[in-house]
Scaffold this active site. Structure first.
Site, PDB file in Angstrom:
ATOM      1  CG  HIS A  33       9.367   0.893  11.642  1.00 50.52           C
ATOM      2  ND1 HIS A  33       9.259  -0.405  11.303  1.00 50.52           N
ATOM      3  CD2 HIS A  33       9.310   1.001  12.830  1.00 50.52           C
ATOM      4  CE1 HIS A  33       9.124  -1.198  12.716  1.00 50.52           C
ATOM      5  NE2 HIS A  33       9.138  -0.255  13.612  1.00 50.52           N
ATOM      6  NE  ARG A  84      17.316 -11.521   3.118  1.00 50.04           N
ATOM      7  CZ  ARG A  84      18.169 -12.281   2.573  1.00 50.04           C
ATOM      8  NH1 ARG A  84      18.050 -12.367   1.218  1.00 50.04           N
ATOM      9  NH2 ARG A  84      18.488 -13.674   3.173  1.00 50.04           N
ATOM     10  CG  ASP A 103      21.867   2.476   9.871  1.00 43.96           C
ATOM     11  OD1 ASP A 103      21.236   1.749  10.035  1.00 43.96           O
ATOM     12  OD2 ASP A 103      22.187   3.431  10.700  1.00 43.96           O
ATOM     13  CD  GLU A 104      26.386  -1.123   7.013  1.00 46.26           C
ATOM     14  OE1 GLU A 104      27.095  -1.265   8.246  1.00 46.26           O
ATOM     15  OE2 GLU A 104      26.624  -0.182   6.229  1.00 46.26           O
ATOM     16  CD  GLU A 121       2.675   2.824   7.746  1.00 46.20           C
ATOM     17  OE1 GLU A 121       3.460   2.321   6.897  1.00 46.20           O
ATOM     18  OE2 GLU A 121       2.281   2.153   8.683  1.00 46.20           O
ATOM     19  NE  ARG A 145      21.680 -10.032   5.525  1.00 42.27           N
ATOM     20  CZ  ARG A 145      20.423 -10.081   6.254  1.00 42.27           C
ATOM     21  NH1 ARG A 145      19.432  -9.551   5.730  1.00 42.27           N
ATOM     22  NH2 ARG A 145      20.249 -10.769   7.445  1.00 42.27           N
ATOM     23  CB  SER A 154      -1.036   0.091   1.382  1.00 46.98           C
ATOM     24  OG  SER A 154      -0.409   0.380   2.431  1.00 46.98           O
TER      25      SER A 154
HETATM   26  C1  GAR Z   1       3.860  -0.851   6.611  1.00 48.20           C
HETATM   27  O1  GAR Z   1       3.162  -0.576   7.822  1.00 48.20           O
HETATM   28  C2  GAR Z   1       5.150  -0.454   6.975  1.00 48.20           C
HETATM   29  O2  GAR Z   1       5.472   0.673   7.734  1.00 48.20           O
HETATM   30  C3  GAR Z   1       5.770  -1.515   7.496  1.00 48.20           C
HETATM   31  O3  GAR Z   1       5.299  -2.505   6.894  1.00 48.20           O
HETATM   32  C4  GAR Z   1       4.023  -2.303   6.264  1.00 48.20           C
HETATM   33  C5  GAR Z   1       3.956  -2.572   4.858  1.00 48.20           C
HETATM   34  O4  GAR Z   1       2.716  -2.208   4.465  1.00 48.20           O
HETATM   35  N1  GAR Z   1       7.263  -1.827   7.561  1.00 48.20           N
HETATM   36  C6  GAR Z   1       8.025  -2.091   8.495  1.00 48.20           C
HETATM   37  O5  GAR Z   1       7.460  -2.608   9.556  1.00 48.20           O
HETATM   38  C7  GAR Z   1       9.582  -1.930   8.413  1.00 48.20           C
HETATM   39  N2  GAR Z   1      10.300  -2.612   9.428  1.00 48.20           N
HETATM   40  P1  GAR Z   1       2.335  -2.137   2.981  1.00 48.20           P
HETATM   41  O6  GAR Z   1       3.022  -3.216   1.904  1.00 48.20           O
HETATM   42  O7  GAR Z   1       0.953  -2.041   2.718  1.00 48.20           O
HETATM   43  O8  GAR Z   1       2.929  -0.787   2.610  1.00 48.20           O
END
Ligand code: GAR
Length: 205
Positions: free
Chosen positions: A108, A90, A140-141, A173, A64, A12
């Site tokens: 995030h 990942r 970053d890493e 988001e 990786r 999304s």
């Molecule tokens: C979102 O909430 C994003 O912030 C999170 O995964 C979801 C993906 O939703 N990302 C993380 O947790 C990164 N650590 P989407 O595929 O609908 O964009």
């Protein structure tokens, strides 16, 4: 500016970026490719419907570095300058991070540095937090780590479940990611104009 987007699932946030580029809200840019590390990511069909090239570069059973090298090559082949991680689950290798210095960003669903990683909303509710939100940051890493570009806050309500809180944050988001990409594209354009001025100056002297 050519943008590459990495996904692992629903996509999304990717759709929000693709649509903002198509409408001109994110100006003078193109989404060159959407890459998924999972063949069954629902986001792939959404990108295809929007006429964006998609690639599946599966991670399963691969080291990786080797997996990342293939993704970096695909991005470079398409002239990608900015990489957006949109639910890409990942960790990137140091080689990947170095291939796009200051040009990889992630979203995030927490107010980082609080609650990196998985099961964010469950942990936020269990801790009795009154506020949560989302963060767009440089990558970053380390996991969900790097300089913050922007954050948006939402309240955590007394009867929230992980699902209701997640939905309230996801709404924020999409706008936050578009705003962050606009911000870093403006910065990149200013940097490249500066380089042209400096190059012109050194060529004349
Ligand atoms: C979102 O909430 C994003 O912030 C999170 O995964 C979801 C993906 O939703 N990302 C993380 O947790 C990164 N650590 P989407 O595929 O609908 O964009």
């Amino acid at each position: 500016m050519e943008i590459g987007i990495l996904i692992s699932g629903r996509g999304s946030n990717m759709v929000a970026l693709v649509d903002a580029v198509a409408s001109g809200e994110i100006p003078a840019s193109e989404v060159a490719v959407v890459i998924s590390d999972k063949a069954d990511a629902a986001g792939l069909a959404k990108a295809e419907e929007r006429g964006v090239e998609t690639l599946v570069i599966e991670r399963k059973g691969r080291k990786r570095e080797e997996h990342d090298a293939e993704i970096v090559a695909a991005l470079k082949d398409r002239g990608v300058e900015i990489v957006c991680l949109a639910g890409y689950m990942r960790l990137l290798s140091p080689m990947f991070v170095r291939a796009f210095p200051d040009r990889i960003i992630n979203i995030h669903p927490s107010l980082l540095p609080a609650y990196p990683g998985l099961n964010v909303h469950e942990r936020v509710i269990a801790a009795g937090e009154k506020r949560s939100g989302c963060t767009v940051h440089y990558v970053d890493e380390l996991l969900d780590h790097g300089e913050v570009i922007l954050q948006r806050e939402v309240p955590v309500l007394p009867d929230d479940t992980p699902e209701t809180l997640s939905a309230r944050i996801l709404e924020q988001e999409h706008g936050a990611y578009v705003e962050a990409v606009k911000k870093i594209l403006t910065r990149e354009r200013a940097r490249s104009e500066q380089r042209e001025i400096e190059y012109g100056f050194s060529a004349r002297h």
